[in-house]
Design a protein around this motif. Structure first.
Motif, mmCIF file in Angstrom:
data_model
loop_
_atom_site.group_PDB
_atom_site.id
_atom_site.type_symbol
_atom_site.label_atom_id
_atom_site.label_comp_id
_atom_site.label_asym_id
_atom_site.label_seq_id
_atom_site.Cartn_x
_atom_site.Cartn_y
_atom_site.Cartn_z
ATOM 1 N N ASN A 1 0.797 -1.298 -0.059
ATOM 2 C CA ASN A 1 -0.043 -0.134 0.233
ATOM 3 C C ASN A 1 0.790 1.175 0.197
ATOM 4 N N GLN A 2 2.149 1.246 -0.172
ATOM 5 C CA GLN A 2 3.084 2.289 -0.141
ATOM 6 C C GLN A 2 3.429 2.946 -1.437
ATOM 7 N N THR A 3 3.369 2.064 -2.499
ATOM 8 C CA THR A 3 3.841 2.445 -4.016
ATOM 9 C C THR A 3 2.905 2.565 -4.857
ATOM 10 N N LEU A 4 2.788 3.402 -5.829
ATOM 11 C CA LEU A 4 2.113 3.396 -7.092
ATOM 12 C C LEU A 4 3.055 3.680 -8.246
ATOM 13 N N VAL A 5 2.980 2.544 -9.310
ATOM 14 C CA VAL A 5 3.817 2.482 -10.344
ATOM 15 C C VAL A 5 2.929 2.869 -11.629
ATOM 16 N N SER A 6 3.453 3.508 -12.464
ATOM 17 C CA SER A 6 2.692 3.964 -13.968
ATOM 18 C C SER A 6 3.759 3.700 -15.228
ATOM 19 N N GLY A 7 3.063 3.373 -16.079
ATOM 20 C CA GLY A 7 3.629 3.247 -17.215
ATOM 21 C C GLY A 7 3.300 3.989 -18.310
ATOM 22 N N SER A 8 4.053 4.647 -19.273
ATOM 23 C CA SER A 8 3.516 5.747 -20.219
ATOM 24 C C SER A 8 4.098 5.310 -21.698
ATOM 25 N N ASP A 9 3.576 6.107 -22.527
ATOM 26 C CA ASP A 9 4.072 6.271 -23.842
ATOM 27 C C ASP A 9 5.138 6.964 -24.194
ATOM 28 N N ASP A 10 5.698 7.628 -23.059
ATOM 29 C CA ASP A 10 7.060 8.321 -23.029
ATOM 30 C C ASP A 10 8.060 7.384 -22.830
ATOM 31 N N LYS A 11 7.636 5.827 -22.669
ATOM 32 C CA LYS A 11 8.561 4.910 -22.700
ATOM 33 C C LYS A 11 9.258 4.714 -21.359
ATOM 34 N N THR A 12 8.852 5.344 -20.348
ATOM 35 C CA THR A 12 9.454 5.344 -18.965
ATOM 36 C C THR A 12 8.344 4.807 -18.052
ATOM 37 N N LEU B 1 2.060 -3.507 -16.453
ATOM 38 C CA LEU B 1 2.813 -3.599 -15.302
ATOM 39 C C LEU B 1 2.148 -4.805 -14.257
ATOM 40 N N ALA B 2 2.939 -5.355 -13.472
ATOM 41 C CA ALA B 2 2.590 -6.352 -12.473
ATOM 42 C C ALA B 2 3.663 -6.328 -11.386
ATOM 43 N N ILE B 3 3.364 -6.169 -10.104
ATOM 44 C CA ILE B 3 4.082 -6.680 -9.057
ATOM 45 C C ILE B 3 4.096 -7.568 -8.365
ATOM 46 N N SER B 4 5.073 -8.400 -7.868
ATOM 47 C CA SER B 4 5.033 -9.748 -7.219
ATOM 48 C C SER B 4 4.396 -9.526 -5.763
ATOM 49 N N PRO B 5 3.634 -10.831 -5.227
ATOM 50 C CA PRO B 5 2.944 -10.639 -4.231
ATOM 51 C C PRO B 5 4.041 -10.254 -2.848
ATOM 52 N N ASP B 6 5.210 -10.298 -2.963
ATOM 53 C CA ASP B 6 6.053 -9.791 -1.902
ATOM 54 C C ASP B 6 6.409 -8.282 -1.970
ATOM 55 N N GLY B 7 6.149 -7.617 -3.262
ATOM 56 C CA GLY B 7 6.394 -6.480 -3.375
ATOM 57 C C GLY B 7 7.659 -6.032 -3.767
ATOM 58 N N LEU C 1 9.159 -5.611 -9.980
ATOM 59 C CA LEU C 1 8.202 -5.276 -10.744
ATOM 60 C C LEU C 1 8.433 -5.889 -12.377
ATOM 61 N N VAL C 2 7.350 -5.839 -12.737
ATOM 62 C CA VAL C 2 7.381 -6.608 -14.236
ATOM 63 C C VAL C 2 6.767 -5.632 -15.169
ATOM 64 N N SER C 3 7.231 -5.142 -16.362
ATOM 65 C CA SER C 3 6.777 -4.408 -17.258
ATOM 66 C C SER C 3 6.558 -4.857 -18.789
ATOM 67 N N GLY C 4 5.864 -4.451 -19.623
ATOM 68 C CA GLY C 4 5.357 -5.140 -20.793
ATOM 69 C C GLY C 4 5.425 -3.874 -21.624
ATOM 70 N N SER C 5 6.096 -4.111 -22.746
ATOM 71 C CA SER C 5 6.260 -2.860 -23.883
ATOM 72 C C SER C 5 5.845 -3.144 -25.384
ATOM 73 N N ASP C 6 5.522 -2.080 -26.122
ATOM 74 C CA ASP C 6 5.570 -2.269 -27.358
ATOM 75 C C ASP C 6 6.862 -2.479 -28.107
ATOM 76 N N ASP C 7 7.983 -2.431 -27.556
ATOM 77 C CA ASP C 7 9.200 -2.781 -27.972
ATOM 78 C C ASP C 7 9.203 -4.253 -28.115
ATOM 79 N N ASN C 8 8.319 -5.148 -27.800
ATOM 80 C CA ASN C 8 8.144 -6.553 -27.701
ATOM 81 C C ASN C 8 8.751 -7.290 -26.507
ATOM 82 N N THR C 9 9.315 -6.362 -25.764
ATOM 83 C CA THR C 9 9.980 -7.052 -24.495
ATOM 84 C C THR C 9 9.402 -7.211 -23.076
ATOM 85 N N ILE C 10 9.851 -7.906 -22.471
ATOM 86 C CA ILE C 10 9.368 -7.800 -20.815
ATOM 87 C C ILE C 10 10.707 -7.408 -20.106
#
Length: 680
Positions: free
Chosen positions: A451-462, A487-493, A496-505
């Protein structure tokens, strides 16, 4: 960098601070109309001007497209014709921009003897580029393209506008939701008595434009439908209509089937053949006619005893439009309601009727497959009461992503137009604060288990990591070379996993921001990721129509799940870690055994793309959102539909459960967030 606006400049990009172009010595313009910053050239119009990618400084540097008209030959017929067409394009965009699949006009002005037209930037790839990446489309995908574009053509034709240049380059698939947008109205022509009676100037693209348009300069709704048919032919076969036109003229449309790689269904064969008729009277005359023939058809009756019928190839099978069928009854009822009951715009009416009819048909099909009579028995409801608790006005254009904090008190949302994240009190619906920092659209938000952290993914590639309590930015993660979409965060927090239009994770240490590893294997955009409850397994879904299962500690996939005919839009894993669910643009949801990769069942019910799915904390219920504007609740164990929730006026883009499982939150392109209460 500053871009030179001389349309003949061979090297237009210049370092910031320069007054004159280092290539052609033309004075540089930092801001057009003191507002628009030109970034780079998108296309060259051969001396008449260029099209530029630009930023609108009045809208937080939002991307836009600027078309320039700078004709060389002042006072000539060519200049006047070009200026007339340019002005017509601006007028058309102003009139037609209300449609969500047509770019809106932002500005139209003259500066330093050039005309400029500024329009909305559609972030995505045109279908020609998409074809070059994938080589060919399947028949089901062609049918989906027709269903997406025909309502757009109906919209412009009903307003007396003919596009006149329908081809793959002028159709863009948006990155965010896969929706097709129609661009480049520079060749469009108002359908007036004068236009229909006077021979005009030939405008269009050879191979995609019909005979009456190229030879006589005349254009009708049926002319655009020929272009749509030629576009579908190109995507289906990989063969360019322009190349065929250069060799055979219009003769190729008589034997277009020889270029097919696989046979078509009788329905699609009939439709393409009629779209491609060389002679205008034999062609479809309106988009409505094509839409009618695209709907499910009544099977042909068997021939009488003793009669013989000629056996035809699969692509030339006999075809008859539907008559006294369930669909016809539904359409008649819908038409009655449309005429007397609705007060919305025509587009909303059409979409609502389309959704209702297709939903009924899919429900009928699902229950018929089970062997039930009529529409089948109703399943036992898991929830006795489901109510819409409140509606939040989320964004001025659309809500792309919603997330709920683990304590169940905060909703985080991101929108299509803003570069910000908004935090809301889930109980009161009041806005708490705004998080600003991204330079482009924010596609996805998620919140850590502590409950401490928010993560955001954007078209700016960051990826930006925020303190949820204070709203302060902690750090920005840089590494992707294209938009971050999942985006997904593991249960232990910790991960962080991110998926992108660059075809990578990419796998990150959430606490430090350090990149642990990059997972490669998908051949197209990665749009969804999910981590198992034990934190060891990752699932990813892609536009390449596959799901890949990974160990988070490894750099290669365990297995690849195939069987979807369309893009994977969303994945979710059950709380017990046994079931993987996936949503797709093929309108279905598939359930898989996560351990073995075996498919358990397919859930059918939505009438449009499934955009987002979520599984309840108790593991009993799956919730799905769709472009058909509905939310469906499913019994995860049996696959039966529990309830369909109506209320959104446009595509439902995101869906999530509150940790107690008693609340469902949905975001939509209708610019709202809806909070639903579920009770036993």
């Amino acid at each position: 960098m500053i871009c030179c606006l001389n349309p003949d400049c061979l090297d237009p990009l210049n370092p910031n601070g320069k007054k004159l172009c280092q290539s052609c010595s033309t004075p540089l313009v930092p801001l057009l109309r003191n507002r628009f910053r030109v970034i780079r050239v998108l296309s060259d119009e051969g001396g008449f001007g260029r099209t530029y990618l630009s930023e609108d400084t009045d809208k937080l540097n939002e991307r836009c497209v600027i078309k320039q008209l700078a004709p060389k030959f002042q006072g000539t017929w060519s200049q006047k014709k070009a200026m007339d067409l340019f002005a017509e394009e601006a007028k058309r965009l102003q009139e037609l921009g209300e449609h969500p699949q047509i770019p809106t006009l932002i500005a139209y002005f003259e500066q330093e003897n050039c005309l400029y037209l500024v329009q909305q930037f559609v972030h995505g790839h045109n279908l020609l580029k998409e074809l070059q990446q994938r080589k060919a489309y399947k028949p089901g995908e062609i049918q989906a393209i027709l269903l997406h574009l025909l309502p757009v053509l109906k919209f412009i034709h009903d307003r007396g506008v003919i596009h006149r240049d329908i081809k793959p380059e002028n159709i863009i698939r948006r990155h965010g939701d896969g929706r097709l947008s129609l661009i480049d109205f520079g060749s469009s022509k108002q359908l007036t008595v004068k236009a229909k009676s006077k021979v005009g100037t030939s405008i269009g693209s050879h191979g995609y434009s019909p005979l009456e348009q190229i030879r006589d300069g005349k254009a009708y709704p049926a002319s655009d439908l020929f272009g749509l048919g030629a576009t579908c032919f190109h995507l289906l076969t990989g063969t360019s209509p322009f190349a065929l036109w250069m060799e055979f003229g219009y003769g190729w449309v008589n034997d277009w089937r020889q270029y097919l790689r696989t046979p078509l269904s009788a329905e699609l064969d009939f439709i393409l053949d009629k779209l491609l008729k060389k002679d205008l009277p034999q062609r479809y005359q309106s988009a409505d006619e094509v839409i009618q023939d695209l709907t499910p058809k009544q099977p042909l009756a068997l021939s009488s005893a003793g009669q013989t019928s000629r056996k035809l190839p699969a692509t030339q099978a006999p075809f008859l439009p539907a008559r006294y069928t369930l669909l016809r009854s539904l359409v008649l009822v819908a038409a009655f309601v449309l005429l007397f009951g609705f007060k919305e715009s025509w587009y909303q009416q059409y979409h609502q009727i389309q959704t209702t009819v297709l939903s009924k048909l899919m429900h009928f099909r699902q229950n018929s497959d089970k062997g039930n009579a009529g529409l089948g028995r109703l399943p036992n409801n898991t929830f006795k009461k489901i109510s819409l608790a409140s509606t939040i006005k989320g964004d001025e254009k659309s809500v792309l992503s919603v997330a709920i904090s683990p304590d169940g008190q905060i909703i985080a949302s991101s929108g299509d137009r803003d570069r910000i994240i908004k935090l809301w009190n889930l109980t009161t619906g009041k806005q708490i604060r705004i998080l600003a920092g991204h330079s482009q659209r924010v596609n996805v938000v998620t919140i850590s288990p502590d409950n401490q952290t928010l993560v955001s993914g954007s078209d700016d590639k960051t990826i930006t990591v925020w303190n949820l309590t204070t709203g302060k930015e902690i750090r920005t993660l840089i590494g992707h070379s294209d938009s971050v979409q999942a985006l997904a965060i593991s249960p232990d927090g910790k991960t962080l996993v991110s998926g992108s239009d660059d075809n990578t994770i990419k796998v990150w240490n959430l606490a430090t921001g350090r990149l642990r590893r990059t997972l490669t294997g998908h051949r197209f955009w990665v749009r969804s990721v999910a981590i198992s409850p034990d934190g060891e397994t990752l699932a990813s879904g892609s536009f390449d129509k596959t799901i890949k299962i990974w160990y988070l500690s490894k750099d290669y996939p365990i297995r690849t799940l195939t069987g979807n005919t369309e893009t994977i839009t969303s994945v979710a894993i059950s709380p017990d870690g046994k079931i993987l669910a996936s949503g797709s643009r093929d309108r279905t949801i598939k359930l898989w055994n996560l351990a073995t990769g075996a498919k358990i069942r397919t859930l059918i019910g939505h009438a449009e793309t499934v955009t987002s799915i979520a599984i309840s904390p108790d593991g009993n219920t799956l919730a799905s959102a769709s472009r058909d504007r509905t939310i469906k609740l499913w019994n995860l164990a049996t696959g039966e539909t529990i309830r369909t929730l109506l209320g959104h006026a446009d595509t439902v883009t995101s869906i999530t459960f509150r940790p107690d499982g008693k609340t469902l939150v949905t975001g939509s392109e209708d610019s709202t967030i809806k909070i639903w209460h579920l009770s036993d």
